[in-house]
Design an enzyme around this catalytic site. Sequence first.
Site, short mmCIF file in Angstrom:
data_model
loop_
_atom_site.label_atom_id
_atom_site.label_comp_id
_atom_site.label_asym_id
_atom_site.label_seq_id
_atom_site.Cartn_x
_atom_site.Cartn_y
_atom_site.Cartn_z
N ALA A 347 0.85 -1.19 0.00
CA ALA A 347 0.00 0.00 0.00
C ALA A 347 0.88 1.23 0.00
CB ALA A 347 -0.91 0.00 1.22
N ASN A 350 -0.16 7.96 -0.55
CA ASN A 350 -0.34 9.22 -1.28
C ASN A 350 -1.43 10.08 -0.63
OD1 ASN A 350 1.23 7.95 -3.50
ND2 ASN A 350 -0.63 6.71 -3.63
N GLU A 383 -1.51 3.28 6.73
CA GLU A 383 -1.51 4.30 5.67
C GLU A 383 -2.17 5.60 6.15
OE1 GLU A 383 0.41 3.64 3.31
OE2 GLU A 383 0.55 1.53 3.88
N HIS A 386 0.06 7.76 8.20
CA HIS A 386 0.98 8.51 7.34
C HIS A 386 0.40 9.86 6.91
CE1 HIS A 386 4.45 6.04 6.66
NE2 HIS A 386 3.81 5.05 6.10
N GLU A 405 7.91 5.75 8.81
CA GLU A 405 7.46 4.36 8.89
C GLU A 405 7.36 3.84 10.32
OE1 GLU A 405 6.12 3.24 6.46
OE2 GLU A 405 6.96 4.38 4.80
ZN LIG Z 1 4.39 3.18 5.54
#
Ligand SMILES: [Zn+2]
Length: 781
Positions: A347, A350, A383, A386, A405
């Site tokens: 994944a 964005n 995700e 992020h 991460e």
């Molecule tokens: Zn990641």
Amino acid sequence: MRKDSYISKAVATAFVVLTVSAVAGIVTMIVLYNTEISTMNPTPRPTFPSTTTGPPPIMRLPRNLMPESYEVFLQPQLYTRIIEVVNVTSPNQTMLFTGNSTVYFQCVQRTSTIYLHSKDLTVSDPVVINQNRNEIIRVSTLKYHEDESNFLEIQLNDALEAESNYSLFLAFKGEISENLEALYVSSYLQGIPAHESDTNAERFLAATNMEPTDARRVFPCFDEPELKAVFYVTIIHRRDTIALGNAEILGSNIIHDDWKCTRFYPTPRMSTYLFAFTVSEFTSTPSPHERVEIKTYTRPEATAAGHAQYAANITGKILKFYESQFEIDYLQKKLDQIALPDLNPAAMENWGLVTYQEGGLLYEEGVSSLLHKEVIAILIAHELAHQWFGNLVTMEWWNEIWLNEGFATYMSYFAVDHVEPSFKVKDIFVASDLHTAFKEDALASSRPLSPQQEDVQTTFEIIEMFDSITYSKGAIVLRMLADIVDERVFNKGIKMYLWDFRYKNTVQNNLWEYIQKAVDEDGGHTKVAKVMYTWTNQTGYPVITINTTNGEIYQKHFLFNDSSESSLWWYVPIRVMSNTSESSLVWLDTSGTVKKDEFISKSGEWILANVNYTGYYRVNYNLENWERLLTQLETNPHRIPLMNRGQLVDDAFNLARAKLVDVTLALNSTRFLRNEKAYLPWESAVRNLEYFVLMFDRSELYGPMQVYLREKVRGLYNFFRIYTDNSKVPEDHSSQHNQITVVEVACSNGLPECMTMARKMFAKWMNNNTNNNDLVKVRVI
Ligand SMILES: [Zn+2]
């Protein structure tokens, strides 16, 4: 037991043989590596040229031009369906894309050369304009650097002046990749093909994946994470398709018989690697959220069958969880997720258009494994974390990708636990990251979590950073810091950090500074940077050795290859408890041996260090204390925290592997499993014993080994029998995990009850193979 000790001696011999050969291999690799790098020139970060004739940059862009925004027009010519025209034998598909971009930038230091990135693009028609005076500056040459820098160098006839604003227009064309890179094609089948060469069912879509350095393959750009900008994007695509981008759609109109033009609102200020768009025939499933329009896109058939429903159900909840956790709203009006038939990695976060491999997002009731929901939840949670850690606040350079991460991994533990509390997966995730990090980081070839910028320059070096050290050690080190300073103080620090650095970039010292601020405000005394430096800037982790007869403790770099020399030491926070006292925090802040009261067993009680395994280190004890702990595990395991029940086994086996304890101790650490029902200790034992099983395969020891494992697993197998024999699964996820483990261990080691069950199920299925429901049920446990 006699038999065990016979096995142990043989095991010890095999260990020595295997370890020596592994060590020889590692040493050879290190020698080769050192020889290799000694012939390479290091690529230091370029300094500003003081004049327009200064030295050219080597790998990193100079900071004399700072991008502010891009206008990007992109036209992928791809068809989503192949339309075969009569008398034309080749189909009409094309992989070409064309486009143009205008980047607006500020000149901060006089120069007559523009450097930016471009790769695999044919670039033409450059136009440079001084925006302050509306004057064209003539371009003399356009040159590609045919090396790893991927620089496009534009020489100008006149210099750009400091503090003036300019724009650079470039037209370009390129090819849509068939290798899942940059702008790429992906395909799937809609319905069932009538015959083998039937192309009517074939569908194509265009998608992007830029991280880390592929935006330069879609449009020329300043392709470094620190050079953030706002993107005004227009996609021209086939009229029967929909285009999705980072931001919401501003307008869409048909511009020709065959073409549609979709314009997007400007993106937030963001790094180029987060740029994304897709062109497809996909349809969507909405998720509830009071402010953000959340949609999960997938193949129309999968949407109609409700396969995106589970993802849609939890996405809004996860987003809300983070919004309240960080006290910063998600900063766009829309959030799209798309399940792509092809994507590498699993994944990509964005901003506003998160891409997933189909398997990571879709769930088919009655067919997908129940545990697959965990995979989906953890991926979405990662995700979405992020969107703050990475998208809103970005690491300055790829050497500190762990700031993205590590945080996304760490935060996902909490988000999944919040939205799916019944899964009770927090300990499982933590244990899994802990094991992964421990394993990688015990090799002499490991690397620091945060290496020097100079060591991470080329695309290859950047890609190598996306390893388990970045993800798992990153998350575990953050968990340790949260435990040291208190989770409440840690969360306060990161809220301030996110807010103050929104739309900007950071280095890890910024994080330490903000956690320190929170610690100081709370009246704490931890020196965050000083402590954390030893964990993030040094390779590896320590093993703490405790002698409970005299309270002596010392630390040593833990390496599988025990002959490696290392003088590294760490600031080690040790949570310690005994069977008569509660947990307290003690620091080991020296490389030498020290005596501490907390580690003395005054009246024969056991001492347990690294309670809940919040610290990133292993623990060894004197033999008496090991025995006391193992006896406690056999008599009343619940007195020892669950994480430690798994970790004591893991430590014992790994200390044996590093020749710090006898292998008999490792095998003895599994004695308590006869009565253990929880997943973590079992997972730990099975994983470690696998190594033994592999070693003894086809040897005379394999038989006794199987007998030993059958003996251990029988109790737990019978515990789950009421479910297994009836093709059922227990309620909670932890038991489901354990049922799988236990059936696997029992059957592969020939436990008669398990073998009978497997034969019976197989025969039943063979006799009635038109209805394979029972087999499906076995698969979904
Ligand atoms: Zn990641």
